[in-house]
Scaffold this motif. Structure first.
Motif, PDB file in Angstrom:
ATOM      1  N   ALA A  12      36.930  45.156  42.114  1.00  0.00           N
ATOM      2  CA  ALA A  12      36.678  46.136  41.068  1.00  0.00           C
ATOM      3  C   ALA A  12      36.587  45.418  39.735  1.00  0.00           C
ATOM      4  N   ARG A  13      36.128  46.136  38.725  1.00  0.00           N
ATOM      5  CA  ARG A  13      35.848  45.536  37.434  1.00  0.00           C
ATOM      6  C   ARG A  13      36.965  44.611  36.919  1.00  0.00           C
ATOM      7  N   PRO A  14      38.246  44.990  36.997  1.00  0.00           N
ATOM      8  CA  PRO A  14      39.286  44.084  36.490  1.00  0.00           C
ATOM      9  C   PRO A  14      39.369  42.768  37.256  1.00  0.00           C
ATOM     10  N   ASN A  15      38.823  42.753  38.496  1.00  0.00           N
ATOM     11  CA  ASN A  15      38.902  41.552  39.329  1.00  0.00           C
ATOM     12  C   ASN A  15      37.793  40.550  39.100  1.00  0.00           C
ATOM     13  N   PHE A  16      36.609  41.043  38.740  1.00  0.00           N
ATOM     14  CA  PHE A  16      35.437  40.176  38.804  1.00  0.00           C
ATOM     15  C   PHE A  16      35.575  38.934  37.937  1.00  0.00           C
ATOM     16  N   MET A  17      36.068  39.113  36.721  1.00  0.00           N
ATOM     17  CA  MET A  17      36.167  37.949  35.834  1.00  0.00           C
ATOM     18  C   MET A  17      37.240  36.972  36.308  1.00  0.00           C
ATOM     19  N   LYS A  18      38.236  37.466  37.064  1.00  0.00           N
ATOM     20  CA  LYS A  18      39.259  36.572  37.595  1.00  0.00           C
ATOM     21  C   LYS A  18      38.740  35.798  38.803  1.00  0.00           C
ATOM     22  N   VAL A  19      37.891  36.457  39.578  1.00  0.00           N
ATOM     23  CA  VAL A  19      37.326  35.825  40.768  1.00  0.00           C
ATOM     24  C   VAL A  19      36.372  34.694  40.386  1.00  0.00           C
ATOM     25  N   ALA A  20      35.628  34.868  39.305  1.00  0.00           N
ATOM     26  CA  ALA A  20      34.541  33.944  38.984  1.00  0.00           C
ATOM     27  C   ALA A  20      34.972  32.488  38.838  1.00  0.00           C
ATOM     28  N   PRO A  21      35.937  32.162  37.948  1.00  0.00           N
ATOM     29  CA  PRO A  21      36.282  30.748  37.813  1.00  0.00           C
ATOM     30  C   PRO A  21      36.869  30.161  39.091  1.00  0.00           C
ATOM     31  N   LEU A  22      37.579  30.984  39.870  1.00  0.00           N
ATOM     32  CA  LEU A  22      38.138  30.484  41.122  1.00  0.00           C
ATOM     33  C   LEU A  22      37.040  30.257  42.154  1.00  0.00           C
ATOM     34  N   TYR A  23      36.048  31.142  42.190  1.00  0.00           N
ATOM     35  CA  TYR A  23      34.927  30.942  43.114  1.00  0.00           C
ATOM     36  C   TYR A  23      34.232  29.620  42.828  1.00  0.00           C
ATOM     37  N   ASP A  49      27.673  45.027  38.830  1.00  0.00           N
ATOM     38  CA  ASP A  49      26.612  44.022  38.927  1.00  0.00           C
ATOM     39  C   ASP A  49      26.525  43.130  37.698  1.00  0.00           C
ATOM     40  N   SER A  50      26.744  43.706  36.506  1.00  0.00           N
ATOM     41  CA  SER A  50      26.613  42.912  35.283  1.00  0.00           C
ATOM     42  C   SER A  50      27.639  41.791  35.243  1.00  0.00           C
ATOM     43  N   PHE A  51      28.801  42.011  35.852  1.00  0.00           N
ATOM     44  CA  PHE A  51      29.822  40.967  35.850  1.00  0.00           C
ATOM     45  C   PHE A  51      29.392  39.774  36.700  1.00  0.00           C
ATOM     46  N   PHE A  52      28.717  40.025  37.802  1.00  0.00           N
ATOM     47  CA  PHE A  52      28.224  38.925  38.620  1.00  0.00           C
ATOM     48  C   PHE A  52      27.208  38.108  37.842  1.00  0.00           C
ATOM     49  N   GLU A  53      26.338  38.781  37.118  1.00  0.00           N
ATOM     50  CA  GLU A  53      25.338  38.072  36.313  1.00  0.00           C
ATOM     51  C   GLU A  53      25.992  37.283  35.181  1.00  0.00           C
ATOM     52  N   ASP A  54      26.946  37.907  34.489  1.00  0.00           N
ATOM     53  CA  ASP A  54      27.614  37.252  33.367  1.00  0.00           C
ATOM     54  C   ASP A  54      28.253  35.927  33.774  1.00  0.00           C
ATOM     55  N   PHE A  55      28.840  35.890  34.970  1.00  0.00           N
ATOM     56  CA  PHE A  55      29.619  34.723  35.384  1.00  0.00           C
ATOM     57  C   PHE A  55      28.891  33.827  36.372  1.00  0.00           C
ATOM     58  N   SER A  56      27.574  34.028  36.484  1.00  0.00           N
ATOM     59  CA  SER A  56      26.747  33.201  37.368  1.00  0.00           C
ATOM     60  C   SER A  56      27.261  33.214  38.806  1.00  0.00           C
ATOM     61  N   LEU A  57      27.748  34.367  39.233  1.00  0.00           N
ATOM     62  CA  LEU A  57      28.169  34.517  40.616  1.00  0.00           C
ATOM     63  C   LEU A  57      26.966  34.867  41.481  1.00  0.00           C
ATOM     64  N   PRO A  58      26.892  34.336  42.694  1.00  0.00           N
ATOM     65  CA  PRO A  58      25.780  34.694  43.577  1.00  0.00           C
ATOM     66  C   PRO A  58      25.981  36.100  44.142  1.00  0.00           C
ATOM     67  N   ALA A  59      24.968  36.598  44.800  1.00  0.00           N
ATOM     68  CA  ALA A  59      25.148  37.850  45.539  1.00  0.00           C
ATOM     69  C   ALA A  59      26.268  37.652  46.558  1.00  0.00           C
ATOM     70  N   PRO A  60      27.115  38.655  46.760  1.00  0.00           N
ATOM     71  CA  PRO A  60      28.209  38.486  47.721  1.00  0.00           C
ATOM     72  C   PRO A  60      27.692  38.141  49.114  1.00  0.00           C
ATOM     73  N   LEU A 181      35.108  30.067  30.535  1.00  0.00           N
ATOM     74  CA  LEU A 181      33.898  29.840  31.327  1.00  0.00           C
ATOM     75  C   LEU A 181      32.650  30.343  30.601  1.00  0.00           C
ATOM     76  N   VAL A 182      32.808  31.426  29.844  1.00  0.00           N
ATOM     77  CA  VAL A 182      31.646  32.023  29.172  1.00  0.00           C
ATOM     78  C   VAL A 182      31.845  32.099  27.655  1.00  0.00           C
ATOM     79  N   ARG A 183      32.723  31.266  27.120  1.00  0.00           N
ATOM     80  CA  ARG A 183      33.012  31.322  25.679  1.00  0.00           C
ATOM     81  C   ARG A 183      31.743  31.142  24.842  1.00  0.00           C
ATOM     82  N   ASP A 184      30.878  30.207  25.220  1.00  0.00           N
ATOM     83  CA  ASP A 184      29.661  29.973  24.440  1.00  0.00           C
ATOM     84  C   ASP A 184      28.756  31.207  24.454  1.00  0.00           C
TER      85      ASP A 184
END
Length: 374
Positions: A12-23, A49-60, A181-184
């Motif tokens: 869910a939304r609160p998880n996506f940004m936490k998952v990204a750097p670990l992925y 979906d926007s969170f996956f794009e923001d953090f350069s995550l691939p499709a699940p 990860l996305v500070r810039d």
């Protein structure tokens, strides 16, 4: 030895940004194969979906597509769907994150099949069992094999609950890895400018918890307080879909819309939203993550709750708990008080993901050695 097969649960939304750097950290590790599982607990584009794009995550790799429902329905659907995945292609380890329904559901499904589970953000406690998230935290931490804590109070909570010390690893706050990860990109984005607002001359508002938005009387108090507060500082209110529904059903949204200095916007992706937070004078919220990010950034945070599972943001950060009827007073005081910059809490340094990967490597290799010796 074969590579360790790891399922990383995005829920869910609160998880996506936490998952990204670990992925990204797990993907770079040569000793493991990581599979990204999206449960579909949040399923619209703004919330997912926007969170996956923001953090350069691939499709699940796998999307369970469970959708909405009551707490019991959602938890049950995730358990059943993820159990089928584990029976078909079982991982060696499952990583669950945070405290949403999918966290406890995937942990239960995996543990019942004898699959090892690690919990990222373990040990957080509000001690308020009226919050569904608190129940999810308690159950998850009671059954998993490895507990990664963001702060030392998490270790203390787990030890007090009888969790063996050798199952607990203090790794720091993964939320800040996500920010770095996305500070810039956050610096480049400027949602405030599009609204015509000046840097540090506005506040950011988010509200979604039932204790604030489900009771019409409480919601009316908050609306009146926000309107009064906006006369001191313009407010950008990112309105959660659930909150918008309550505001519309009570007619209170008209009062907010009529206020000259309240800007009602839809929820934003992480980068756009954090571009607001980093430029804000103050944050008003009932969210968990914003308490951490504002502490890291040194921005005052007024949290509309009776308690927090992140007490370190109160003792070492910029956060304070505020009752709805006291919001205006708290805002005026925050604007008048220039707090000296504080150092971030221990291991809130944007380097949690490498520590987590090393912790998993150590425990996973230990498992393989034990199996080899049997």
């Amino acid at each position: 030895m074969n590579n360790i097969r790891v399922d990383l649960i995005a829920a869910a939304r609160p998880n996506f940004m936490k998952v990204a750097p670990l992925y990204h950290a797990l993907k770079a590790a040569k000793w493991c194969d990581v599979r990204l599982i999206h449960t579909g607990q949040h399923y619209d584009a703004n919330m997912s979906d926007s969170f996956f794009e923001d953090f350069s995550l691939p499709a699940p790799d796998i999307h369970l597509e469970v959708g909405s429902g009551s707490h019991a329905e959602q938890t049950g659907k995730v358990m059943a769907a993820y159990e089928r995945v584990c029976l078909s292609t079982p991982p060696d380890w499952v990583i669950v994150v945070g405290d949403v329904n999918s966290t406890v559901a995937c942990a239960l499904a995996a543990v019942k099949l004898g699959i090892r589970v690690a919990h990222l953000e373990a040990g957080l406690r509000s001690r308020d069992r009226s919050m569904p998230e608190e129940i999810n935290r308690l159950v998850t931490d009671a059954i998993v094999d490895l507990l990664w804590t963001p702060s030392k109070d998490g270790d203390e909570n787990l030890i007090a609950e009888g969790v063996p010390v050798d199952k607990i690893d203090f790794v720091g706050n993964i939320m800040l890895d996500a920010f770095e990860l996305v500070r810039d990109k956050i610096k480049t984005a400027n949602a405030a400018a599009r609204l015509g607002l000046l840097v540090e001359e506005f506040g950011v508002v988010t509200l979604h918890r039932p204790s604030n938005v489900d009771d019409p009387d409480i919601l009316a108090i908050l609306v009146n307080q926000l309107v009064a507060a906006s006369r001191h500082l313009p407010l950008i209110f990112a309105v959660h879909p659930r909150t918008r529904g309550r505001l519309e059903s009570t007619g209170l949204i008209a009062r907010l819309a009529a206020a000259d200095d309240i800007y009602l916007i839809d929820p934003l992706g992480y980068i756009e939203f954090m571009s607001l937070v980093t430029r804000a004078r103050v944050a008003i919220t009932d969210s968990g993550g914003i308490q951490e990010e504002t502490t890291y950034l040194g921005i005052p945070c007024l949290t509309l709750r009776n308690n927090t599972e992140r007490p370190i943001t109160l003792t070492e950060g910029t956060n304070q708990l505020v009752k709805p009827e006291k919001l205006l007073d708290a805002l005026v005081e925050a604007l008048a008080t220039a707090d000296a910059a504080k150092p971030s809490p221990e291991l809130w340094d944007g380097r949690a993901a490498p520590r987590i990967v090393e912790s998993l490597r150590k425990h996973a290799r230990m498992d393989q050695r034990v199996i080899a010796e049997v």
